[in-house]
Every structure is written in C-alpha cells, then in structure tokens.
Design a protein around this motif. Structure first.
Motif, mmCIF file in Angstrom:
data_model
loop_
_atom_site.group_PDB
_atom_site.id
_atom_site.type_symbol
_atom_site.label_atom_id
_atom_site.label_comp_id
_atom_site.label_asym_id
_atom_site.label_seq_id
_atom_site.Cartn_x
_atom_site.Cartn_y
_atom_site.Cartn_z
ATOM 1 N N SER A 1 0.823 -1.446 0.023
ATOM 2 C CA SER A 1 0.058 0.106 -0.006
ATOM 3 C C SER A 1 0.728 1.254 0.069
ATOM 4 O O SER A 1 0.495 2.261 -0.823
ATOM 5 N N MET A 2 1.955 1.158 0.822
ATOM 6 C CA MET A 2 2.847 2.347 0.803
ATOM 7 C C MET A 2 3.417 2.635 -0.397
ATOM 8 O O MET A 2 3.612 3.985 -0.875
ATOM 9 N N ILE B 1 1.559 6.412 -7.171
ATOM 10 C CA ILE B 1 0.349 6.733 -7.722
ATOM 11 C C ILE B 1 -0.135 8.043 -7.418
ATOM 12 O O ILE B 1 -0.510 8.963 -7.975
ATOM 13 N N ASP B 2 -0.074 8.292 -6.029
ATOM 14 C CA ASP B 2 -0.657 9.354 -5.354
ATOM 15 C C ASP B 2 0.643 10.406 -5.008
ATOM 16 O O ASP B 2 0.965 10.858 -3.971
ATOM 17 N N ALA B 3 1.416 10.674 -5.840
ATOM 18 C CA ALA B 3 2.810 11.509 -6.074
ATOM 19 C C ALA B 3 2.422 13.044 -5.928
ATOM 20 O O ALA B 3 2.743 13.692 -6.754
ATOM 21 N N ALA B 4 1.817 13.442 -4.982
ATOM 22 C CA ALA B 4 1.241 14.748 -4.878
ATOM 23 C C ALA B 4 2.565 15.680 -4.284
ATOM 24 O O ALA B 4 2.858 16.709 -4.826
ATOM 25 N N VAL B 5 3.809 14.933 -3.811
ATOM 26 C CA VAL B 5 4.947 15.710 -3.299
ATOM 27 C C VAL B 5 5.685 16.165 -4.471
ATOM 28 O O VAL B 5 6.058 17.115 -4.554
ATOM 29 N N ASN B 6 5.874 15.135 -5.560
ATOM 30 C CA ASN B 6 6.738 15.471 -6.633
ATOM 31 C C ASN B 6 6.131 15.503 -7.939
ATOM 32 O O ASN B 6 6.648 15.742 -8.845
ATOM 33 N N GLY B 7 4.695 15.140 -7.838
ATOM 34 C CA GLY B 7 4.011 15.368 -9.167
ATOM 35 C C GLY B 7 3.959 14.074 -10.175
ATOM 36 O O GLY B 7 3.401 13.998 -11.127
ATOM 37 N N ALA C 1 -11.612 1.794 0.761
ATOM 38 C CA ALA C 1 -11.790 2.935 0.407
ATOM 39 C C ALA C 1 -10.457 3.527 -0.251
ATOM 40 O O ALA C 1 -10.584 4.409 -1.163
ATOM 41 N N MET C 2 -9.452 3.314 0.539
ATOM 42 C CA MET C 2 -8.148 3.905 0.169
ATOM 43 C C MET C 2 -7.494 3.117 -1.273
ATOM 44 O O MET C 2 -7.147 3.723 -2.214
ATOM 45 N N HIS C 3 -8.065 1.799 -1.517
ATOM 46 C CA HIS C 3 -7.654 1.349 -2.533
ATOM 47 C C HIS C 3 -8.564 1.909 -3.875
ATOM 48 O O HIS C 3 -7.892 2.043 -4.919
ATOM 49 N N GLU C 4 -9.761 1.831 -3.676
ATOM 50 C CA GLU C 4 -10.603 2.603 -4.957
ATOM 51 C C GLU C 4 -10.187 4.165 -4.930
ATOM 52 O O GLU C 4 -10.267 4.440 -6.041
ATOM 53 N N SER C 5 -9.660 5.045 -3.963
ATOM 54 C CA SER C 5 -9.229 6.198 -4.387
ATOM 55 C C SER C 5 -7.759 5.931 -4.947
ATOM 56 O O SER C 5 -7.691 6.611 -6.152
ATOM 57 N N LEU C 6 -6.843 4.999 -4.855
ATOM 58 C CA LEU C 6 -5.848 4.806 -5.504
ATOM 59 C C LEU C 6 -6.189 4.291 -7.070
ATOM 60 O O LEU C 6 -5.500 5.021 -7.855
ATOM 61 N N GLU C 7 -7.184 3.732 -7.113
ATOM 62 C CA GLU C 7 -7.667 3.106 -8.416
ATOM 63 C C GLU C 7 -8.218 4.263 -9.010
ATOM 64 O O GLU C 7 -7.896 4.487 -10.430
ATOM 65 N N GLY C 8 -8.811 5.070 -8.901
ATOM 66 C CA GLY C 8 -9.284 6.321 -9.374
ATOM 67 C C GLY C 8 -8.003 7.370 -9.970
ATOM 68 O O GLY C 8 -8.234 7.498 -11.068
ATOM 69 N N ARG C 9 -7.304 7.312 -9.077
ATOM 70 C CA ARG C 9 -6.095 8.275 -9.309
ATOM 71 C C ARG C 9 -5.025 7.562 -10.280
ATOM 72 O O ARG C 9 -4.659 8.398 -11.328
ATOM 73 N N PHE C 10 -4.910 6.199 -10.226
ATOM 74 C CA PHE C 10 -4.217 5.639 -11.357
ATOM 75 C C PHE C 10 -4.985 5.762 -12.525
ATOM 76 O O PHE C 10 -4.267 6.165 -13.617
ATOM 77 N N LYS C 11 -6.216 5.663 -12.665
ATOM 78 C CA LYS C 11 -6.763 5.672 -14.043
ATOM 79 C C LYS C 11 -6.711 7.045 -14.564
ATOM 80 O O LYS C 11 -6.508 7.232 -15.885
#
Length: 195
Positions: A112-113, A119-125, A181-191
């Motif tokens: 997960s980490m 996928i959720d690389a808000a730190v560096n884009g 919920a975290m998985h679904e959020s990651l899935e949406g972000r990945f898509k």
C-alpha cells in the motif's frame, strides 16, 4: 489464522542484508548546477554519485577503514530521472512478486505504501512532472543529444504504468474491507494519471 497478519519481508530490508560484507559503498548527493530554478524540480535535479572502495570489509570492528579507490559520477537531470524510474520499477516488480501468491491474511501495508507513494505522488508530481520536464518540444529541440535517454525514459514510464496496473490488481485482491476506500481512491487516481 494467526492473531496478527503475516508480514512479507520488506524489499529494502533484504537489500540492506545484501550490503553486508562489502568493500563497495555509494553516497549520492543532490547538487545545484545553476542558481536559476526552472520551476520543475526534475529539470534542476543534478546528482553526484560517489563510489568508494575500502580496504576492510564492512561491517568491521574498527572505527575507520582506508579508502583504496574513489570514483565520482555526475548525473544530469535526465539521467537521474531514468535511474529513478528504473529503480522504482524494479522495487514495484519485486514487491508485486512477493505479494502475487500471498493469501488474504498477509499485511499489505508495504505494498500500500509503495502504491500510494507512486500513484498519489502529490509531493513531486509523478509521471506528469517527468512529461512536463522532458517531453516538451523546447527540451527535445535543445537536447538532441539526449534522444536515446528520452526514449528510454518514455519506455520506462510506460513500463511503470503496466507494473502499477499489475500491482493494483494484486492490492485489490488482498485488500481488507477496512482499506477498500483507500484502494478505490488509488484506483481512481491511477486511471486518471495513466490515461
């Protein structure tokens, strides 16, 4: 089932064990080549890799060891990007391999980490910042000598998307209800990021 979830050994822990009993050591340092910032940290990220060979094998009981050889290699931002993406792909492939045959009682926190960090690389884009830095016409036209490295980075980014897709499938299969919920959020972000 056990009272607590089984944990698969961390890839980084395994890597640190392989570094034992060695004479070869590496130290990386970020450095600024110019005072002006481009606005994209990937274009400004020059790296100096220093490789040392010591007389004694580490770990050892003495406080210090004589350095018998030293080599310094400077990496351009593009070379650094290629190395970074290649290493991340290897890390993701390794952890997916560890989890691909795991049962549902396994602790998926390490997986997960890694997924969240990529996928959720808000730190560096993430991928978008690489594209912005190296795949724009201005960079391509002014860096014709980097054509092969740009093609390699492009191939590595496509590989990363494929590997992340596999990792998301494994994560989805092993994900407990409290992390759904975290998985679904990651899935949406990945898509969103991979389209």
């Amino acid at each position: 089932p056990p009272p607590y979830p089984r944990t698969i050994s961390s890839t980084k822990m395994k890597a640190s064990r392989t570094a034992e009993k060695t004479k070869e050591h590496k130290k990386s340092k970020e450095r600024e080549k110019t005072k002006e910032k481009s606005g994209n940290e990937f274009l400004d990220l020059w790296v100096s890799n220093n490789y040392y060979i010591t007389e004694d094998v580490f770990p050892f009981s003495s406080i210090c060891s004589k350095i018998v050889n030293h080599k310094e290699i400077q990496l351009s931002p593009l070379q650094n990007a290629v190395n970074t993406v290649r290493n991340k792909n290897e890390e993701i492939e390794s952890i997916v391999s560890e989890y691909s045959n795991a049962d549902s009682n396994v602790n998926i926190s390490p997986l997960s980490m890694v997924l969240k960090g990529v996928i959720d690389a808000a730190v560096n884009g993430g991928i978008a910042k690489y594209q912005e830095a190296f795949f724009n016409s201005e960079y391509l036209e002014s860096n014709l000598e980097d054509k092969n490295l740009i093609q390699e980075l492009n191939a590595l980014l496509h590989q990363e998307i494929r590997i992340l897709g596999e990792a998301m499938e494994v994560h989805g299969r092993l994900c407990p209800a409290d992390l759904r919920a975290m998985h679904e959020s990651l899935e949406g972000r990945f898509k969103l990021n991979s389209s």
